[in-house]
Design an enzyme around this catalytic site. Structure first.
Site, PDB file in Angstrom:
ATOM      1  N   ASP A 170       0.873  -1.168   0.000  1.00 10.08           N
ATOM      2  CA  ASP A 170       0.000   0.000   0.000  1.00 10.08           C
ATOM      3  C   ASP A 170       0.916   1.225   0.000  1.00 10.08           C
ATOM      4  O   ASP A 170       1.756   1.361   0.889  1.00 10.08           O
ATOM      5  CB  ASP A 170      -0.882   0.001   1.267  1.00 10.08           C
ATOM      6  CG  ASP A 170      -1.975   1.058   1.209  1.00 10.08           C
ATOM      7  OD1 ASP A 170      -3.139   0.731   1.455  1.00 10.08           O
ATOM      8  OD2 ASP A 170      -1.649   2.236   0.923  1.00 10.08           O
ATOM      9  N   CYS A 229     -11.786  -7.825  -7.028  1.00 13.79           N
ATOM     10  CA  CYS A 229     -13.101  -7.371  -6.547  1.00 13.79           C
ATOM     11  C   CYS A 229     -13.052  -5.861  -6.342  1.00 13.79           C
ATOM     12  O   CYS A 229     -13.808  -5.318  -5.533  1.00 13.79           O
ATOM     13  CB  CYS A 229     -13.458  -8.060  -5.225  1.00 13.79           C
ATOM     14  SG  CYS A 229     -13.722  -9.824  -5.380  1.00 13.79           S
ATOM     15  N   ALA A 230     -12.146  -5.179  -7.076  1.00 15.81           N
ATOM     16  CA  ALA A 230     -11.987  -3.722  -6.893  1.00 15.81           C
ATOM     17  C   ALA A 230     -12.669  -2.982  -8.046  1.00 15.81           C
ATOM     18  O   ALA A 230     -13.856  -2.675  -7.967  1.00 15.81           O
ATOM     19  CB  ALA A 230     -10.511  -3.377  -6.785  1.00 15.81           C
ATOM     20  N   ASP A 255     -14.776  -9.834  -9.990  1.00 12.66           N
ATOM     21  CA  ASP A 255     -16.112  -9.342  -9.643  1.00 12.66           C
ATOM     22  C   ASP A 255     -16.387  -8.036 -10.389  1.00 12.66           C
ATOM     23  O   ASP A 255     -17.426  -7.414 -10.178  1.00 12.66           O
ATOM     24  CB  ASP A 255     -16.207  -9.127  -8.122  1.00 12.66           C
ATOM     25  CG  ASP A 255     -17.640  -8.856  -7.657  1.00 12.66           C
ATOM     26  OD1 ASP A 255     -18.559  -9.551  -8.145  1.00 12.66           O
ATOM     27  OD2 ASP A 255     -17.850  -7.957  -6.819  1.00 12.66           O
ATOM     28  N   GLU A 260     -17.958  -2.476 -17.359  1.00  8.14           N
ATOM     29  CA  GLU A 260     -19.275  -2.668 -16.752  1.00  8.14           C
ATOM     30  C   GLU A 260     -19.949  -1.334 -16.421  1.00  8.14           C
ATOM     31  O   GLU A 260     -21.162  -1.226 -16.429  1.00  8.14           O
ATOM     32  CB  GLU A 260     -19.169  -3.492 -15.472  1.00  8.14           C
ATOM     33  CG  GLU A 260     -18.405  -2.750 -14.386  1.00  8.14           C
ATOM     34  CD  GLU A 260     -18.431  -3.447 -13.054  1.00  8.14           C
ATOM     35  OE1 GLU A 260     -17.669  -4.395 -12.894  1.00  8.14           O
ATOM     36  OE2 GLU A 260     -19.211  -3.038 -12.192  1.00  8.14           O
ATOM     37  N   HIS A 288     -20.234  -7.898 -10.123  1.00  7.54           N
ATOM     38  CA  HIS A 288     -20.022  -6.832  -9.136  1.00  7.54           C
ATOM     39  C   HIS A 288     -20.958  -6.996  -7.920  1.00  7.54           C
ATOM     40  O   HIS A 288     -21.777  -6.119  -7.625  1.00  7.54           O
ATOM     41  CB  HIS A 288     -20.230  -5.451  -9.792  1.00  7.54           C
ATOM     42  CG  HIS A 288     -19.517  -4.347  -9.061  1.00  7.54           C
ATOM     43  ND1 HIS A 288     -18.879  -3.324  -9.702  1.00  7.54           N
ATOM     44  CD2 HIS A 288     -19.358  -4.107  -7.737  1.00  7.54           C
ATOM     45  CE1 HIS A 288     -18.359  -2.500  -8.806  1.00  7.54           C
ATOM     46  NE2 HIS A 288     -18.629  -2.957  -7.602  1.00  7.54           N
ATOM     47  N   GLY A 290     -19.662  -7.928  -4.817  1.00  4.05           N
ATOM     48  CA  GLY A 290     -18.838  -7.939  -3.598  1.00  4.05           C
ATOM     49  C   GLY A 290     -19.528  -7.325  -2.394  1.00  4.05           C
ATOM     50  O   GLY A 290     -19.459  -7.843  -1.286  1.00  4.05           O
TER      51      GLY A 290
HETATM   52  O1  LIG Z   1     -17.987  -0.078  -2.528  1.00  4.15           O
HETATM   53  C1  LIG Z   1     -17.654  -0.086  -3.723  1.00  4.15           C
HETATM   54  O2  LIG Z   1     -16.787   0.672  -4.194  1.00  4.15           O
HETATM   55  C2  LIG Z   1     -18.321  -1.013  -4.621  1.00  4.15           C
HETATM   56  O3  LIG Z   1     -17.861  -1.224  -5.709  1.00  4.15           O
HETATM   57  C3  LIG Z   1     -19.564  -1.641  -4.158  1.00  4.15           C
HETATM   58  O4  LIG Z   1     -20.415  -1.790  -5.233  1.00  4.15           O
HETATM   59  P1  LIG Z   1     -21.952  -2.046  -4.974  1.00  4.15           P
HETATM   60  O5  LIG Z   1     -22.496  -0.823  -4.324  1.00  4.15           O
HETATM   61  O6  LIG Z   1     -22.066  -3.225  -4.071  1.00  4.15           O
HETATM   62  O7  LIG Z   1     -22.522  -2.258  -6.342  1.00  4.15           O
END
Ligand SMILES: O=C(O)C(=O)COP(=O)(O)O
Length: 314
Positions: A170, A229-230, A255, A260, A288, A290
């Protein structure tokens, strides 16, 4: 006052907004154009991550005082322009961290135990072959976490229970600042080199766009896997296709996809999407989800209401 909710959100938001005196309308995933058409009378917009809030929408939003984002990322909003127009923007950091982290571990296990492919073979091909699916264990493998905020730290906690070695990168955390004894803070290049599972938890910014691309995939371990998942844009999808197809990487579990955003809408929940990645067996993808747990969304709902009370002095 009028509020517009444009995504699937906790009922808490709807109920509490009404108690606070808002007239609440819901339009599920409007396109940007549609949102620009309808937004004028609203004082408050409540959304997740779609559609992109551009200048056109902001210009049309003549009465808008605040946008409550029930998510962490705000890369889908022209923040500068919104600020210029005096619109308050509040996101919801931390509250979907556990939901995302659990999905990350599930995705790692999916790849390591081939559970999606095995399921598909049994159910859709009626084949019971117990020998094709010998997998790997997370135990003693190295989890590389890029971005060590609330989500990254929760991933580390769970990965630690699985007896993984954990490294994290980080740019805002120096090794000497780290207080978590089972996590080693390393530089980006080392993380790429030593990790069996690379998972990303960074926002999409000009600095993070394509941060995992050809050069990084070339430097990764043979058979390493990527979990994203970001945001789609942080992993270059052309490079990902190439390095999974040529067998260098062991797979990816995503994800998010680069394209998208803005595909939402068309007034339907089923948005058509295509990608060359869909051809590859070793790429698993979810749409998406997550942060999509009732638990996280209810927590987010409560925060949205707190923030509405602050912004509107209620
Ligand atoms: O918290 C984030 O940045 C997300 O990507 C969450 O997406 P969502 O609101 O669950 O579609």
């Amino acid at each position: 006052m009028k509020a517009l909710i444009i995504d699937q959100m906790s009922n808490i938001i709807d109920e509490e907004l009404k108690k606070l005196g808002f007239e609440v309308d819901k339009v599920l995933l409007p396109t940007g154009e549609k949102l620009a058409e309808i937004i004028e009378p609203y004082d408050l917009l409540v959304m997740r991550v779609d559609p992109f809030i551009n200048k056109e929408i902001i210009d049309a939003a003549k009465n808008l005082k605040a946008i409550m984002v029930g998510a962490v990322g705000t890369n889908h909003i022209d923040l500068e322009y919104a600020k210029e127009k005096g619109i308050a923007i509040h996101n919801s950091p931390g509250l979907n961290a556990n939901a995302v982290a659990e999905l990350v571990i599930l995705k790692a296990l999916d790849l390591y135990r081939n559970s999606v492919q095995a399921n598909n073979e049994v159910k859709y091909k009626n084949i019971w072959n117990k020998y094709r699916w010998i997998g790997r264990e997370l135990r003693n493998k190295t989890m590389g976490i890029i971005g060590f905020g609330a989500i990254g730290r929760r991933v580390a906690e769970i990965a630690n229970v699985f007896h993984m070695d954990i490294v994290a990168y980080d740019p805002f955390i120096k090794p000497e600042d780290n207080k978590i004894d089972y996590v080693k803070i390393v530089d980006f290049d080392e993380l790429i080199k030593v990790s069996d599972v690379v998972t990303l938890h960074v926002p999409l910014t000009p600095d993070t766009k394509d941060m995992i691309s050809d050069k990084e995939m070339e430097a990764m371990k043979e058979g390493a896997v990527i979990i994203n998942c970001a945001r789609g844009g942080v992993v270059n999808e052309e490079a990902l296709y190439k390095y999974i197809k040529n067998g260098k990487l062991g797979g990816a579990n995503l994800d998010t996809l680069a394209d998208e955003l803005g595909t939402g809408g068309l007034d339907t929940q089923d948005v058509h999407i295509e990608s060359p990645l869909f051809e590859l067996d070793r790429v698993y993808i979810s749409p998406h989800v997550g942060g999509s747990t009732h638990d996280a969304q209810d927590d987010i709902g409560r925060l949205v209401i707190e923030n509405v009370k602050k912004v509107f002095n209620l």
